[in-house]
Design a protein around this motif. Structure first.
Motif, PDB file in Angstrom:
ATOM      1  N   ALA A 175      44.275  51.173  54.259  1.00  0.00           N
ATOM      2  CA  ALA A 175      43.595  50.804  53.014  1.00  0.00           C
ATOM      3  C   ALA A 175      43.845  49.340  52.681  1.00  0.00           C
ATOM      4  O   ALA A 175      42.923  48.595  52.330  1.00  0.00           O
ATOM      5  CB  ALA A 175      44.071  51.694  51.864  1.00  0.00           C
ATOM      6  N   GLU A 176      45.087  48.921  52.818  1.00  0.00           N
ATOM      7  CA  GLU A 176      45.459  47.530  52.523  1.00  0.00           C
ATOM      8  C   GLU A 176      44.724  46.571  53.443  1.00  0.00           C
ATOM      9  O   GLU A 176      44.232  45.536  53.015  1.00  0.00           O
ATOM     10  CB  GLU A 176      46.976  47.406  52.650  1.00  0.00           C
ATOM     11  N   ARG A 177      44.621  46.919  54.708  1.00  0.00           N
ATOM     12  CA  ARG A 177      43.985  46.014  55.666  1.00  0.00           C
ATOM     13  C   ARG A 177      42.477  45.923  55.477  1.00  0.00           C
ATOM     14  O   ARG A 177      41.857  44.971  55.947  1.00  0.00           O
ATOM     15  CB  ARG A 177      44.341  46.440  57.092  1.00  0.00           C
ATOM     16  N   SER A 178      41.899  46.879  54.770  1.00  0.00           N
ATOM     17  CA  SER A 178      40.454  46.816  54.520  1.00  0.00           C
ATOM     18  C   SER A 178      40.127  46.106  53.195  1.00  0.00           C
ATOM     19  O   SER A 178      38.973  45.831  52.922  1.00  0.00           O
ATOM     20  CB  SER A 178      39.845  48.223  54.518  1.00  0.00           C
ATOM     21  N   ASP A 179      41.126  45.804  52.397  1.00  0.00           N
ATOM     22  CA  ASP A 179      40.922  45.097  51.130  1.00  0.00           C
ATOM     23  C   ASP A 179      40.969  43.594  51.341  1.00  0.00           C
ATOM     24  O   ASP A 179      41.716  43.101  52.176  1.00  0.00           O
ATOM     25  CB  ASP A 179      41.998  45.485  50.106  1.00  0.00           C
ATOM     26  N   SER A 180      40.186  42.887  50.532  1.00  0.00           N
ATOM     27  CA  SER A 180      40.120  41.434  50.705  1.00  0.00           C
ATOM     28  C   SER A 180      41.057  40.658  49.791  1.00  0.00           C
ATOM     29  O   SER A 180      41.341  39.504  50.055  1.00  0.00           O
ATOM     30  CB  SER A 180      38.690  40.949  50.491  1.00  0.00           C
ATOM     31  N   GLU A 181      41.534  41.278  48.713  1.00  0.00           N
ATOM     32  CA  GLU A 181      42.383  40.507  47.811  1.00  0.00           C
ATOM     33  C   GLU A 181      43.649  41.270  47.440  1.00  0.00           C
ATOM     34  O   GLU A 181      43.707  42.483  47.538  1.00  0.00           O
ATOM     35  CB  GLU A 181      41.616  40.100  46.556  1.00  0.00           C
ATOM     36  N   LEU A 182      44.642  40.495  47.037  1.00  0.00           N
ATOM     37  CA  LEU A 182      45.911  41.058  46.617  1.00  0.00           C
ATOM     38  C   LEU A 182      46.030  40.912  45.110  1.00  0.00           C
ATOM     39  O   LEU A 182      46.169  39.809  44.595  1.00  0.00           O
ATOM     40  CB  LEU A 182      47.070  40.335  47.314  1.00  0.00           C
ATOM     41  N   THR A 183      45.919  42.032  44.422  1.00  0.00           N
ATOM     42  CA  THR A 183      46.100  42.079  42.979  1.00  0.00           C
ATOM     43  C   THR A 183      47.061  43.217  42.676  1.00  0.00           C
ATOM     44  O   THR A 183      47.324  44.064  43.545  1.00  0.00           O
ATOM     45  CB  THR A 183      44.772  42.360  42.252  1.00  0.00           C
ATOM     46  N   PHE A 184      47.567  43.258  41.457  1.00  0.00           N
ATOM     47  CA  PHE A 184      48.434  44.378  41.115  1.00  0.00           C
ATOM     48  C   PHE A 184      47.677  45.693  41.247  1.00  0.00           C
ATOM     49  O   PHE A 184      48.225  46.684  41.735  1.00  0.00           O
ATOM     50  CB  PHE A 184      49.010  44.255  39.696  1.00  0.00           C
ATOM     51  N   GLU A 185      46.415  45.716  40.839  1.00  0.00           N
ATOM     52  CA  GLU A 185      45.630  46.952  40.914  1.00  0.00           C
ATOM     53  C   GLU A 185      45.488  47.443  42.352  1.00  0.00           C
ATOM     54  O   GLU A 185      45.601  48.644  42.619  1.00  0.00           O
ATOM     55  CB  GLU A 185      44.257  46.734  40.270  1.00  0.00           C
ATOM     56  N   ARG A 186      45.221  46.525  43.281  1.00  0.00           N
ATOM     57  CA  ARG A 186      45.100  46.912  44.689  1.00  0.00           C
ATOM     58  C   ARG A 186      46.462  47.371  45.217  1.00  0.00           C
ATOM     59  O   ARG A 186      46.573  48.375  45.903  1.00  0.00           O
ATOM     60  CB  ARG A 186      44.562  45.754  45.547  1.00  0.00           C
TER      61      ARG A 186
END
Length: 167
Positions: free
Chosen positions: A23-34
């Motif tokens: 899941a992390e590797r498919s996300d484009s940004e680092l936010t607290f929500e992610r």
């Protein structure tokens, strides 16, 4: 999955962490929500955990992490700064890893959340370590700037070793 290979975790925990890494590797940004969503997956929790509102303790109560009205916002800023491409990937990944460890945003599983944030920052820079265990093998202290510099050096070494083995 060098992050979970030699961890000694049971198979259910390994599966959850692998799902969180995907899941992390498919996300484009680092936010607290992610990060909170990745944490939820890694922990096998039903609901996303909000930033803690009480002091947290770790290492058998030897370390205390305070909290006040500004802590969650400061942490969000640190995540944003750690994702900016102004620093070398090793420095950004080490910084985000340490920020998660020292802000201690969740009631449990902060080490796993730190690992996911670390992997995310490196992945966005095009780096996937083939061995990451040494990063997570040593406990870090918040009041140890030399230890933070050594962590950056270690990450640089692991990046170079991964690149060397890929040739």
């Amino acid at each position: 999955m060098s992050y979970v290979k030699a961890s000694g975790w049971d198979s259910a925990r390994v599966e959850r962490v692998c799902a969180a890494l995907a899941a992390e590797r498919s996300d484009s940004e680092l936010t607290f929500e992610r990060l909170a969503e990745w944490h939820r997956i890694a922990m096998g929790a039903g609901e996303i955990e909000r930033f803690r509102v009480l002091p947290a303790f770790a290492k058998g109560g030897r370390e205390r992490y305070g909290v006040d009205a500004t802590t969650a916002g400061e942490f969000a800023n640190c995540l944003r700064e750690g994702a900016e491409p102004g620093m070398a990937p090793a420095a950004r990944a080490a910084r985000v890893y340490l920020d998660v460890c020292f802000f201690h945003p969740f009631s449990d599983g902060n080490g796993r959340a730190a690992m996911l944030a670390f992997d995310h920052v490196l992945g966005r820079a095009g780096v996937v370590l083939d061995q990451a265990g040494p990063v997570f093998a040593v406990s870090r202290r918040a009041d140890d700037p030399e230890g933070a510099r050594e962590l950056v050096r270690l990450v640089d070494i692991l990046i170079a070793a991964t690149e060397s083995r890929a040739r």
